[in-house]
Scaffold this motif. Structure first.
Motif, mmCIF file in Angstrom:
data_model
loop_
_atom_site.group_PDB
_atom_site.id
_atom_site.type_symbol
_atom_site.label_atom_id
_atom_site.label_comp_id
_atom_site.label_asym_id
_atom_site.label_seq_id
_atom_site.Cartn_x
_atom_site.Cartn_y
_atom_site.Cartn_z
ATOM 1 N N ASN A 205 0.808 -1.176 -0.035
ATOM 2 C CA ASN A 205 -0.091 -0.038 0.122
ATOM 3 C C ASN A 205 0.785 1.300 0.083
ATOM 4 O OD1 ASN A 205 -2.543 0.941 -0.083
ATOM 5 N ND2 ASN A 205 -2.660 1.592 1.955
ATOM 6 N N THR A 211 -5.671 -1.932 -2.378
ATOM 7 C CA THR A 211 -6.879 -2.569 -2.493
ATOM 8 C C THR A 211 -7.346 -2.058 -3.970
ATOM 9 O OG1 THR A 211 -7.649 -2.133 -0.379
ATOM 10 C CG2 THR A 211 -9.336 -2.440 -1.851
ATOM 11 N N VAL A 227 -4.125 -10.837 1.581
ATOM 12 C CA VAL A 227 -4.675 -9.743 2.307
ATOM 13 C C VAL A 227 -4.131 -9.798 3.823
ATOM 14 C CG1 VAL A 227 -6.755 -9.351 0.704
ATOM 15 C CG2 VAL A 227 -6.811 -11.119 2.633
ATOM 16 N N GLY A 231 -5.359 -4.484 6.983
ATOM 17 C CA GLY A 231 -4.222 -3.862 6.065
ATOM 18 C C GLY A 231 -2.890 -3.828 6.606
ATOM 19 N N THR A 239 -2.775 -5.270 1.229
ATOM 20 C CA THR A 239 -4.076 -4.942 1.061
ATOM 21 C C THR A 239 -5.087 -5.559 2.086
ATOM 22 O OG1 THR A 239 -4.032 -5.523 -1.387
ATOM 23 C CG2 THR A 239 -6.020 -5.732 -0.628
ATOM 24 N N GLU A 243 -11.629 -4.813 3.293
ATOM 25 C CA GLU A 243 -11.906 -3.906 2.090
ATOM 26 C C GLU A 243 -12.149 -4.820 1.076
ATOM 27 O OE1 GLU A 243 -8.919 -1.139 1.720
ATOM 28 O OE2 GLU A 243 -9.052 -0.209 3.778
ATOM 29 N N VAL A 244 -11.396 -5.906 0.638
ATOM 30 C CA VAL A 244 -11.694 -6.653 -0.535
ATOM 31 C C VAL A 244 -12.993 -7.521 -0.547
ATOM 32 C CG1 VAL A 244 -10.755 -8.738 -1.732
ATOM 33 C CG2 VAL A 244 -8.951 -6.896 -1.242
#
Ligand code: KIV
Ligand code: ZN
Length: 386
Positions: A205, A211, A227, A231, A239, A243-244
């Protein structure tokens, strides 16, 4: 038909690499059990050769969970693979995650090697790991910056060598979503045996795009997302799982689904945050303290009329007990009336106007107005009215 995305959780490996976040084996087992209950498909439990503690954690997690595949990280080295294989001995389903740098930067400045030698070592590592009898995932480290033609050759060669999964990491968080998505597409268009393996996306990130890049990879054919909870991870992190999972759940139009029981997300986020001593930022998507808190007058009024005006998912979907109306000097009468009613008072008309004026004075002074302040404000109002 909706496509199933495998969720590969690396909270206990890449996530745990964060300075100061190291966990004991007991804490890792506790989190691994919760990850199993959450419905992840793969738990990367550690890097067994890196320390006796990591070795033990992979052994104990292998014993503790039954449904997810347990994975151990290695470099493309014999000793690493031998130790990982031993650590995974008790796993119901085990996976060796081996690999090597694929960008010219890594090849020249990390390995002082050549593309040919790296390809040869990668192929050797996959074949050697396969002999151990586990699933094998190959990572092409720094694939986000690798020469695409070489990345395709490497991917084809490791699949031919028996890799079940090929991970295309954006190790440095360099890619833009469009660029990363096109990289995955390029592999699907140029690797002749690509359908014999699952393509996995693993994004960092550094530019705040992990993401977005992961979703771009999935929409271009990748079927596994790597993931971490909240995060967390090296530098600016990995990721985020939540969120995913929620992007896929909210955007049914993507035609994807996971096995994640989303209503368990919040509790696990809190557990990871507290055991790793890593507070979740207030405005973190999905799990931050403010993710379902409404504080401005316009938003509060709209939310109270119909939650969907300002919420694209129900807090209960991720295990957050309820949305909240936060009272600040930006709040309006509707929100004040609502919060006062929750405390059992009914105020309207001129009374509400007076209460609101007094409330603004307190809000300017205290920034946030709490239930105790509201009770005082209403009580003072009642005294005045007598
Ligand atoms: O970011 C990365 O490239 C990694 C690999 C070791 C999979 O974490
Ligand atoms: Zn990583």
């Amino acid at each position: 038909m909706s496509q199933r995305i495998q969720i590969f959780d690396t909270t206990l490996r890449d996530g745990e690499q964060v300075p100061g976040c190291q966990l004991s084996t007991e804490e890792k087992i506790m989190i691994a059990r919760e990850l199993e209950a959450l419905g992840v498909d793969v738990i990367e439990a550690g890097f067994p050769i890196s320390s006796p503690g990591d070795f033990l954690s992979v052994v104990e997690i292998s014993k503790a969970v039954k449904i997810p595949t347990v994975c151990g990280l290695t470099r493309a080295k014999k000793d690493d693979i031998d130790v990982a294989a031993e650590a995974l001995n008790h796993a119901a389903k085990g996976r060796i995650h081996t690999g090597i740098g694929s960008s010219d930067i890594h090849i020249k400045h990390k390995f002082k090697s050549t593309r040919e030698q790296v390809l040869e070592q990668g192929v050797w590592a996959v074949k050697y790991a396969k002999e151990k009898g586990y699933e094998v995932e190959f990572y092409a480290e720094d694939a986000g910056r690798a020469d695409l033609v070489f990345l395709a050759q490497l991917t084809e060669a490791v699949i031919a060598a028996g890799a079940d999964v090929v991970n295309i990491p954006d190790t440095t968080g360099y890619c833009l979503p469009d660029l990363y998505g096109k990289r995955i597409q390029y592999l699907f268009d140029h690797v002749s045996n690509i359908h014999k393996a699952v393509i996995s996306v693993h994004c960092h990130n550094d530019l705040g795009l992990a993401t977005a890049n992961t979703i771009a990879g999935l929409t271009h054919g990748a079927r596994q997302a790597e993931v971490t909870m909240n995060g967390i991870g090296e530098r600016a992190g990995n990721t985020s799982l939540e969120e995913v999972a929620m992007i896929i759940q909210v955007h049914k139009d993507l035609g994807l689904h996971t096995n994640i029981k989303s209503e368990r997300i919040y509790e696990l986020s809190q557990l990871v945050s507290s055991t790793m001593r890593m507070p979740v930022q207030a405005n973190k998507a999905i799990v931050g303290r403010n993710a379902f808190a409404h504080s401005s007058g316009i938003h509060q009024d709209g939310f109270l009329k119909h939650a969907e005006n300002y919420e694209i998912m129900n807090p209960a979907d991720v295990g957050v007990p309820s949305s909240s109306i936060v009272l600040t000097a930006r709040s309006g009468r509707a929100a004040l009336k609502h919060r006062v009613e929750l405390l059992g008072y009914h105020v309207e008309g001129d009374e509400l106007n007076t209460l609101y004026e007094n409330f603004l004075l307190v809000a300017d002074e205290k920034k946030m107005v709490h239930d105790a302040d509201l009770v005082t404000l209403v009580t003072n109002l009642e005294i005045l009215q007598k």
